[in-house]
Design a protein around this motif. Structure first.
Motif, PDB file in Angstrom:
ATOM      1  N   LEU A  85      45.115   1.641  23.551  1.00 51.40           N
ATOM      2  CA  LEU A  85      43.499   1.394  23.708  1.00 51.40           C
ATOM      3  C   LEU A  85      43.382   0.559  21.893  1.00 51.40           C
ATOM      4  O   LEU A  85      42.789  -0.580  22.136  1.00 51.40           O
ATOM      5  CB  LEU A  85      42.048   2.370  23.140  1.00 51.40           C
ATOM      6  N   LEU A  86      43.220   1.131  20.752  1.00 49.89           N
ATOM      7  CA  LEU A  86      43.663   0.444  19.616  1.00 49.89           C
ATOM      8  C   LEU A  86      44.293  -1.437  19.627  1.00 49.89           C
ATOM      9  O   LEU A  86      43.486  -1.879  18.972  1.00 49.89           O
ATOM     10  CB  LEU A  86      44.249   1.094  17.653  1.00 49.89           C
TER      11      LEU A  86
ATOM     12  N   ILE B 282      42.499  -4.033  22.193  1.00 45.82           N
ATOM     13  CA  ILE B 282      40.864  -3.779  21.092  1.00 45.82           C
ATOM     14  C   ILE B 282      41.029  -5.171  20.716  1.00 45.82           C
ATOM     15  O   ILE B 282      40.518  -5.783  20.164  1.00 45.82           O
ATOM     16  CB  ILE B 282      40.106  -2.654  20.389  1.00 45.82           C
TER      17      ILE B 282
ATOM     18  N   MET C 114      40.014  -9.075  20.042  1.00 43.11           N
ATOM     19  CA  MET C 114      39.048  -9.314  18.454  1.00 43.11           C
ATOM     20  C   MET C 114      39.973 -10.919  18.217  1.00 43.11           C
ATOM     21  O   MET C 114      39.490 -11.460  17.875  1.00 43.11           O
ATOM     22  CB  MET C 114      39.324  -8.504  17.910  1.00 43.11           C
TER      23      MET C 114
END
Length: 469
Positions: free
Chosen positions: A366-367, A370, A374
């Motif tokens: 997930l990190l 994300i 970004m």
């Protein structure tokens, strides 16, 4: 103007909306300052380097963190390690060594179109492992454009084949500069920020050799995929041109024999790279990578050239050094130091405690997703400076070593492929006019998807074997 006014407004909102009983004045002040800096970095209301200086006065003014905590971050050893990489790049570019390396590799590999792409990728990858990816892309772009022009003028390739060759070659420069930069600490800002934070926040040294052992295989997998994807799938050239591309041989002849200055720069470059990688094996493991960088820097200013009264580098050459990037490092590290001083890391850990219900593998994945999202819109330096410090608190929240989380963020922040604004290499090749946004986005989306898979697997399975966890 909107960003200039929006930054202070968001900072005030952050300060007053955060619960005082959970986070004291210092913690809320640090987060308010971080919000202000984030808005300015995202909107570029001020030059990014100027924004990075804000913690030096705002943190002490708000009594969020003392100057003795904030100021040393700008002199972190990793800043000087990265500076040494920039100085090496200046010397290589000044004496044209990069061009000799690139042309020699391309000429040796062959001049069929897919071989030219491979040669350019190999040249770019070797350079970008030790020089910033932005500098490498700018060094290689003129070579790529000249090759395209040669193919067009001599009609070695025509029509769709020429278009596919041009697009694959330019994207190879941009993407290889980015991917190769993942492998070392001096090539990409997020990697260097990770090394500095691991030392300051976790008390752990991540050396050049350790990071290369961990991230080198990641970069290699991505580069192999990139070559076959560009040349065999996305931009396949139907009629391979096996004839000689005269540009390569003509340019090599034009360079003449290798001069004394080139030899000196090559020796310093090779010696520096050798010490970065192997110093632990020859009894010099006590030396920080920054010490090696500074020794190389001083050597380049001390060794004489054939020009009367001149040395390999003169101080005037330092005008080409990207000082702003070094200040950006300091700003990000100053934020991280303030987080620890004000207890923000502990508060983040308590706030994110619900994530301990998820496995470490899911959190890493997930990190990665994300941060990749970004960095397609925001500067990867800004994203790394903002997100990496949060990983310390996130690790505490899920009962996990923060280093794998930081590694996932660093690699993801350096893996931006879809948009021209995502990385300096993308911007550089897009400026050539040979590419459309759909070309970059269409190729980049598959690299992004592969990045999520490779980074997640590498951090979860490979990192414990190389960096320890």
């Amino acid at each position: 103007m909107l960003g200039l006014l929006g930054g202070p407004l968001l900072a005030l909102l952050v300060y007053w909306l955060l619960p005082e009983e959970q986070l004291g004045h210092a913690g809320r002040g640090v987060l308010a300052c971080t919000a202000l800096i984030a808005v300015y970095w995202v909107t570029e209301a001020l030059p990014m380097a100027a924004t990075a200086l804000i913690p030096l006065f705002l943190m002490p003014l708000l009594q969020a963190a003392p100057i003795d905590v904030v100021a040393p971050a700008y002199g972190n050893p990793v800043v000087f390690m990265y500076m040494g990489g920039f100085v090496l790049a200046l010397a290589i570019q000044k004496w044209n060594l990069h061009r000799r390396i690139a042309l020699s590799i391309i000429d040796a590999i062959g001049t069929a179109s897919h071989r030219i792409v491979f040669g350019v990728m190999l040249s770019t990858a070797l350079l970008t492992m030790f020089i910033s990816n932005a500098a490498t892309a700018l060094m290689m772009l003129p070579v790529a454009l000249a090759l395209i022009r040669e193919m067009r003028d001599k009609e070695i390739l025509v029509g769709r084949d020429l278009s596919c060759f041009a697009k694959s070659l330019l994207l190879a420069v941009a993407y290889t500069a980015t991917i190769g930069g993942l492998a070392t600490l001096v090539a990409a800002v997020p990697n260097a920020v990770l090394s500095a934070l691991a030392r300051d926040q976790l008390g752990r040294e991540v050396t050049f050799a350790q990071w290369l052992a961990f991230a080198g295989p990641v970069a290699l997998i991505m580069l192999v995929f990139l070559y076959f994807y560009l040349t065999r799938l996305k931009f396949r050239v139907a009629h391979q041109a096996a004839g000689s591309v005269e540009f390569i041989k003509r340019e090599r002849r034009g360079l003449g024999p290798m001069g004394r200055e080139e030899k000196i720069v090559a020796v310093v470059f090779v010696a520096t790279a050798f010490l970065w990688v192997f110093k632990s094996f020859i009894g010099l493991g006590f030396l920080h990578d920054a010490a090696v960088s500074m020794a190389a820097t001083v050597a380049l200013f001390a060794l004489p050239s054939r020009r009367p009264g001149e040395r390999i580098l003169e101080w005037e050459d330092m005008r080409g050094l990207p000082w702003g990037v070094l200040i950006l490092f300091g700003g990000g590290l100053a934020l991280a130091a303030s987080f620890g001083q004000a207890g923000v890391n502990d508060w983040i850990g308590e706030s994110l405690a619900m994530l301990e219900n998820y496995t470490a593998f899911i959190v890493i994945a997930l990190l990665t997703v994300i941060v990749l999202a970004m960095t397609e819109i925001l500067s990867n330096t800004a994203v790394a400076n903002l997100v990496l410090p949060l990983c310390v608190g996130l690790g505490a929240a899920i009962g996990m070593d923060p280093l794998p989380l930081m590694a996932a963020v660093a690699l993801a922040a350096g893996s931006c492929y879809m948009l021209p604004v995502a990385t300096p290499p993308n911007t550089a090749v897009f400026s050539s006019g040979e590419l459309d946004i759909k070309d970059m986005a269409g190729a980049g989306v598959w690299l992004n998807l592969l990045s999520v898979i490779v980074i997640t697997l590498a951090v979860y399975y490979w990192l414990p074997m190389t960096l320890g966890s």
